[in-house]
Design a protein around this motif. Structure first.
Motif, PDB file in Angstrom:
ATOM      1  N   GLY A   1      31.734 -26.893  -3.705  1.00  5.79           N
ATOM      2  CA  GLY A   1      32.465 -27.244  -2.485  1.00  5.79           C
ATOM      3  C   GLY A   1      32.705 -26.053  -1.592  1.00  5.79           C
ATOM      4  O   GLY A   1      32.842 -26.190  -0.379  1.00  5.79           O
ATOM      5  N   CYS A   2      32.793 -24.867  -2.175  1.00  5.09           N
ATOM      6  CA  CYS A   2      33.124 -23.697  -1.354  1.00  5.09           C
ATOM      7  C   CYS A   2      32.396 -22.434  -1.794  1.00  5.09           C
ATOM      8  O   CYS A   2      32.154 -21.555  -0.987  1.00  5.09           O
ATOM      9  CB  CYS A   2      34.631 -23.450  -1.359  1.00  5.09           C
ATOM     10  N   GLY A   3      32.106 -22.313  -3.064  1.00  4.09           N
ATOM     11  CA  GLY A   3      31.421 -21.117  -3.540  1.00  4.09           C
ATOM     12  C   GLY A   3      32.292 -19.880  -3.557  1.00  4.09           C
ATOM     13  O   GLY A   3      31.789 -18.769  -3.725  1.00  4.09           O
TER      14      GLY A   3
ATOM     15  N   SER B   1      33.170 -22.390 -11.934  1.00  7.92           N
ATOM     16  CA  SER B   1      31.872 -21.857 -12.350  1.00  7.92           C
ATOM     17  C   SER B   1      31.172 -21.080 -11.233  1.00  7.92           C
ATOM     18  O   SER B   1      30.235 -20.339 -11.482  1.00  7.92           O
ATOM     19  CB  SER B   1      30.968 -22.976 -12.862  1.00  7.92           C
ATOM     20  N   CYS B   2      31.656 -21.215  -9.987  1.00  8.80           N
ATOM     21  CA  CYS B   2      31.054 -20.431  -8.904  1.00  8.80           C
ATOM     22  C   CYS B   2      31.466 -18.970  -8.976  1.00  8.80           C
ATOM     23  O   CYS B   2      30.894 -18.131  -8.296  1.00  8.80           O
ATOM     24  CB  CYS B   2      31.396 -21.011  -7.542  1.00  8.80           C
ATOM     25  N   LEU B   3      32.470 -18.673  -9.783  1.00  8.78           N
ATOM     26  CA  LEU B   3      32.955 -17.289  -9.880  1.00  8.78           C
ATOM     27  C   LEU B   3      32.538 -16.611 -11.182  1.00  8.78           C
ATOM     28  O   LEU B   3      32.877 -15.458 -11.410  1.00  8.78           O
ATOM     29  CB  LEU B   3      34.486 -17.257  -9.780  1.00  8.78           C
TER      30      LEU B   3
ATOM     31  N   GLU C   1      37.896 -21.491  -4.270  1.00  8.39           N
ATOM     32  CA  GLU C   1      39.050 -22.085  -3.597  1.00  8.39           C
ATOM     33  C   GLU C   1      39.222 -23.581  -3.823  1.00  8.39           C
ATOM     34  O   GLU C   1      40.286 -24.117  -3.561  1.00  8.39           O
ATOM     35  CB  GLU C   1      38.951 -21.840  -2.080  1.00  8.39           C
ATOM     36  N   CYS C   2      38.169 -24.284  -4.246  1.00  9.52           N
ATOM     37  CA  CYS C   2      38.265 -25.748  -4.205  1.00  9.52           C
ATOM     38  C   CYS C   2      38.268 -26.438  -5.568  1.00  9.52           C
ATOM     39  O   CYS C   2      38.735 -27.556  -5.694  1.00  9.52           O
ATOM     40  CB  CYS C   2      37.150 -26.326  -3.347  1.00  9.52           C
ATOM     41  N   GLY C   3      37.722 -25.819  -6.580  1.00  5.10           N
ATOM     42  CA  GLY C   3      37.734 -26.426  -7.905  1.00  5.10           C
ATOM     43  C   GLY C   3      36.681 -27.502  -8.145  1.00  5.10           C
ATOM     44  O   GLY C   3      36.631 -28.089  -9.226  1.00  5.10           O
ATOM     45  N   ALA C   4      35.829 -27.781  -7.164  1.00  6.84           N
ATOM     46  CA  ALA C   4      34.795 -28.807  -7.364  1.00  6.84           C
ATOM     47  C   ALA C   4      33.825 -28.395  -8.471  1.00  6.84           C
ATOM     48  O   ALA C   4      33.170 -29.226  -9.082  1.00  6.84           O
ATOM     49  CB  ALA C   4      34.030 -29.056  -6.067  1.00  6.84           C
ATOM     50  N   CYS C   5      33.751 -27.102  -8.721  1.00  7.33           N
ATOM     51  CA  CYS C   5      32.790 -26.564  -9.684  1.00  7.33           C
ATOM     52  C   CYS C   5      33.416 -26.323 -11.057  1.00  7.33           C
ATOM     53  O   CYS C   5      32.840 -25.616 -11.879  1.00  7.33           O
ATOM     54  CB  CYS C   5      32.217 -25.259  -9.151  1.00  7.33           C
ATOM     55  N   SER C   6      34.602 -26.919 -11.287  1.00  7.97           N
ATOM     56  CA  SER C   6      35.333 -26.652 -12.536  1.00  7.97           C
ATOM     57  C   SER C   6      34.544 -27.049 -13.779  1.00  7.97           C
ATOM     58  O   SER C   6      33.982 -28.145 -13.849  1.00  7.97           O
ATOM     59  CB  SER C   6      36.649 -27.439 -12.559  1.00  7.97           C
TER      60      SER C   6
HETATM   61  S1  FES Z   1      32.760 -24.256  -5.501  1.00  9.81           S
HETATM   62 FE1  FES Z   1      34.803 -24.223  -4.801  1.00  9.81          FE
HETATM   63  S2  FES Z   1      35.807 -23.217  -6.427  1.00  9.81           S
HETATM   64 FE2  FES Z   1      33.756 -23.104  -6.989  1.00  9.81          FE
END
Ligand code: FES
Ligand code: FES
Lengths: 739, 156
Positions: free
Chosen positions: B38-40, B58-60, B43-48
């Motif tokens: 969602g953001c990379g 997981s983007c981090l 910030e958004c948690g879509a990649c949890s």
């Molecule tokens: S894509 Fe938004 S927190 Fe990882």
């Protein structure tokens, strides 16, 4: 079982399990990565281009590759698909670079160089109005000017005992759908295909047809959509028109090779369309007792660099400029002005949240001026059945605002709290007078006790396209198709971006045909299969397209032949008695209105001016809720966006017109902790020409939260709040101005 | 580098750049597209996803941090009894609208329910603090998670 009784959302478990396919999830294995080359300066004329030598398999695409007309058709077609000479905002699309390796594409993009003569940018509304740097549109930078006149305003003002004036301002708002924009496009066998995240497949089709000319036939397919809110109404055209040109160029060399363009959040936030900022001046003429004799209202919208949708956003803004009130004499003026920002576009509510904010905050001001409780004051002017609207349209249906308010009071205790918090505020005022008199210095407020306030908003929202637009322009069609195995399919171009038609359309068709909703098939919109139902916008999904499906299903039921393939298509017909003159903007601007009342309760920290929303409630007349939980989910989600708009969503531009908030860390939208549970309810008031009585409601839920919030803050801080977002620094400014 | 780790209970061994994001490894290298971007930027948690029992974005997470780790994604969780319970509740209570945040919400729900199997509303909201939803206003997500806790009593 009533149609309102909730059923499980048909598409939700698949989404929750991660199995639903959004555009980025499709395995276009051979796809080239495509990226835009955008202007890195805000305004000027291109005088030269340097494109680096490209390795084989890489392509540069620009305006010279457009076989048809180099324009994006968005009501107006003034935005070029690719910039030729003129640049009006930082980020304007100049070209596309694509190739197999994303890193190489990025490297090549950095080598592209554009020479230009700069022109002074005009980033703000005032800069646009004063034509800073010279006019970029026509002589005066005004994209559109509209006027409405009802009754005799001059006489109303001449005879007034009091005139109340105010200026109201609203800011930008970013849709921030969670799925960034994304499209895939390819050309093969004479057809250019665009597949992706979009609200309006036929809008994309029309825009691609224009850039294609005779070069290709077009086919558009929607994937599962990760949110839209208007943000995927216009942008997929702005993105899809140039991308399809690139697909044609690549496809001529490598037939069928897909181009994949998926934005990251940074590109999405910086360059996709936002809600139009607005400034509205209102004057009302009153009798001694506060009765409104007439209104003058002048709304100015910041349209951004190209006109695109500004005319029709402005139309909706002025048609909602007197809100839910009957004001017989009205002079309404509206204009949309060019600035050097990203073209403003569609966002849930489409001009109405702006003008409704203005009229509601003005009603607050009038109530204060005449010393009347704000709701009691508003009640005196509620529209009722048989009244004429500001466009001269007839309100044919019962207006049930009083019933909505009874329910709202039950849920919120508004009446009692309003009195209590008003008394608290009066006590604070007296205390501070005493303080001032004794010369004692105390912390603002009462030794840190929180300031409380409750506010209310009352509003309506016209559903469907303006006037005769559904019949004259859209001509929507929708079909139910029975396969030979007797399975029924819904075929329409309406997309489910989260607002629920995959569930609610199935319920409508299922209820007519006595089929379990889950057994009805919803065909993912595809312009080769589904008729043009019009765009998924304007709160028209259920009321307009749902009604066509209901009627088609009734006919299918009557002609049902087991084992045989049957298709029944229904086309829109204007409800009898509706009349509209598009040139004069006179008559029934909308076939039906939804109505809503919101309340919001806040606590303000007297030292930091931080606001906590303690409660929020919304009660609505949506005709008939096709699924109670779908509708309440719209109310809760829409009100959360509106509260964000009013309270926290700050989006500003720098001196060139570039947005300063660049990431989700800078542009703050509500989290699970920001706002409390929203109390949501509806009261039935069935509409004859909606399926099972349903009216439009998808946008109305974003129409009232910000005003109820601002009204609550007004009560808490004891000062007028004429602009949003009301973040702590704005509240501090307002307080300082008062003292 | 050669990355050896366990994903959804399956041992995996792949050649990756040490800085490659876990999100890309899952979506592009392993074709597990349930996890969303969602953001990379965290910030958004879509990649949890859940790594070594902890909810992470997981983007981090770079590949180096995954060596030897056990990773659970929504694709794997949703096939378990607990995962089915949660996803079913999202449908029953309408916790998903556009659904793009939902896989991340489901992972956050699993992480929360492992800690507290009968969370009150406040605890659920705290548990969702790192996950953004633009559609629902969160109320029905809270309902869904509490419904899963109730119907799935004993599963956590
Ligand atoms: S894509 Fe938004 S927190 Fe990882
Ligand atoms: S359901 Fe759309 S972002 Fe949460």
């Amino acid at each position: 079982m009533s149609i309102t009784t909730p059923i499980p959302r048909v598409d939700a478990q698949e989404k929750a399990a991660g199995a639903a396919a959004y555009i980025a999830d499709f395995d276009y294995a051979t796809a080239l990565t495509a990226r835009f080359y955008r202007s890195d300066f805000p305004r000027g004329r291109i005088t030269g281009r340097y494109i680096p030598e490209l390795p084989s398999g890489y392509y540069w695409v620009d305006h010279t590759d457009v076989p048809g007309k180099n324009a994006v058709v968005l009501i107006k077609d003034d935005l070029p698909a690719f910039a030729e000479e003129e640049i009006r905002y930082r980020g304007q699309i100049i070209g596309i670079l694509c190739g197999p390796d994303p890193l190489e594409v990025d490297r090549l993009l950095r080598e592209v160089a554009i020479e230009y003569e700069p022109i002074e940018p005009a980033p703000t509304l005032d800069d646009g109005i004063s034509c800073k740097g010279g006019a970029m549109h026509g002589e005066d930078n005004v994209f559109a000017r509209l006027a409405l006149d009802r009754g005799d305003v001059d006489t109303a003002f001449a005879g007034a005992t009091k005139i109340v004036e105010g200026t109201y301002e609203t800011g930008f708002q970013e849709q921030l759908y969670m799925e960034p924009q994304g499209l895939v496009s390819w050309f093969e066998g004479g057809t250019v295909v665009v597949h992706g995240s979009m609200q309006c497949p036929y809008y994309v089709k029309h825009s691609v047809e224009v850039v294609m000319g005779d070069a290709a036939r077009t086919r558009i397919k929607a994937a599962v959509i990760g949110g839209g809110f208007g943000g995927k109404e216009d942008y997929p055209e702005i993105m899809g028109a140039p991308l399809s040109v690139a697909a044609l160029k690549v496809g001529r060399a490598e037939p069928g090779r897909p181009l994949r363009m998926i934005f990251d959040r940074t590109e999405d936030m910086a360059f996709t369309s936002k809600r139009h900022p607005s400034r509205t001046k209102i004057r009302t003429a009153h009798d001694e007792d506060g009765t409104i004799r007439g209104i003058e209202s002048e709304v100015t919208l910041d349209g951004g660099a190209y006109e695109t949708y500004s005319l029709i956003v402005l139309m909706r803004a002025i048609f909602h400029s007197t809100g839910a009130y009957h004001i017989p004499n009205a002079k309404i003026r509206g204009r949309a002005v060019a600035t050097t920002t990203v073209p403003s576009g569609a966002f849930r509510g489409f001009g109405a949240p702006q003008s409704l904010f203005s009229i509601e905050m003005h009603m607050q001001k009038c109530a204060r001026t005449f010393g009347v409780e704000p709701l009691a004051y508003r009640r005196r002017f509620f529209q009722k059945k048989g009244d004429r609207t500001v466009t001269g349209g007839l309100l044919r249906d019962e207006v049930i605002l009083d019933r909505l308010l009874v329910r709202l009071d039950e849920m919120s205790g508004y009446g009692e709290k309003q009195k209590r918090y008003a008394a608290e505020a009066a006590e604070r005022r007296n205390a501070s007078v005493v303080d001032a008199g004794s010369g004692a210095h105390r912390a603002r407020g009462q030794g840190g006790a929180l300031w409380r306030g409750i506010g209310i908003s009352v509003f309506n929202h016209g559903a469907g396209f303006t006037g005769d637009g559904e019949q004259r322009i859209i001509k929507g069609k929708a079909a139910v198709h029975k396969r030979a195995d007797d399975v029924v399919e819904i075929r329409c171009a309406t997309t489910d971006m989260g607002q629920g038609p995959k569930t609610t359309f199935r319920k409508v068709v299922g209820a007519v045909l006595d089929i379990v909703p889950e057994e009805v098939v919803f065909v993912e919109p595809d312009t080769d299969i589904c008729p043009d139902s019009g765009p998924t916008v304007a709160s028209r999904t259920m009321m307009v397209v749902g009604f066509l499906l209901q009627e088609a299903a009734k006919e299918l039921k009557a002609t049902w032949t087991p084992g045989e393939e049957q298709t029944v298509t229904r086309a829109y017909e204007m409800p009898p008695g509706m009349a509209w003159d598009q040139n004069a903007l006179d008559g029934d601007a909308y076939a039906a209105f939804g109505w809503g009342v919101n309340a919001c309760e806040v606590e303000v920290d007297p030292v930091t001016y931080e606001v906590r929303v303690v409660h929020a409630w919304g009660v609505y007349d949506v005709g008939k809720a096709i699924d109670e939980r779908v509708v309440n989910g719209q109310i809760q989600g829409g009100m959360s966006q509106a509260l964000g708009y009013g309270a926290i969503e700050k989006l500003h531009v720098d001196e060139t017109g570039t947005f300063l908030q660049r990431t989700m860390a800078d542009y703050i939208i509500p989290t699970a902790l920001d706002f409390p549970r929203t109390g949501a309810d509806t009261i039935d008031n069935p509409y004859t020409y909606g399926p099972f009585g349903a009216k439009g409601m998808g946008e109305m839920v974003h129409d009232g939260g910000h005003m109820a919030y601002a009204a609550a803050v007004e009560q808490a801080i004891g000062a007028a709040c004429p602009r949003i977002p009301l973040v702590p620094e704005v509240i501090m400014e307002i307080r300082n101005d008062e003292t | 580098m050669k990355l050896e780790f366990t994903v959804n209970g399956e041992a995996r061994s792949i050649e990756v750049d040490p800085l490659r994001r876990l999100l890309d490894i899952l979506r592009d290298d392993l074709a597990l597209t349930g996890t969303k971007e969602g953001c990379g930027e965290g910030e958004c948690g879509a990649c949890s996803v859940i790594v070594e029992g902890k909810l992470v974005n997981s983007c981090l997470v770079p590949a180096t941090q995954c060596a030897g780790a056990e990773v659970l994604t929504v694709d794997g969780l949703s096939e378990s009894e607990r995962g089915e319970m949660i996803t079913e509740s999202f449908a029953l209570m309408h916790g998903a609208q556009c659904g793009f945040c939902t896989p991340g919400m489901v992972m956050a729900a699993e992480a929360l329910l492992r800690e507290q199997n009968d969370p009150d509303e406040e605890a659920v909201r705290e548990g969702l603090a790192g996950n953004i939803c633009r559609c629902t206003g969160y109320d029905m997500i809270v309902d869904a998670i509490q419904d899963a806790a109730k119907r799935g009593k004993g599963l956590w």
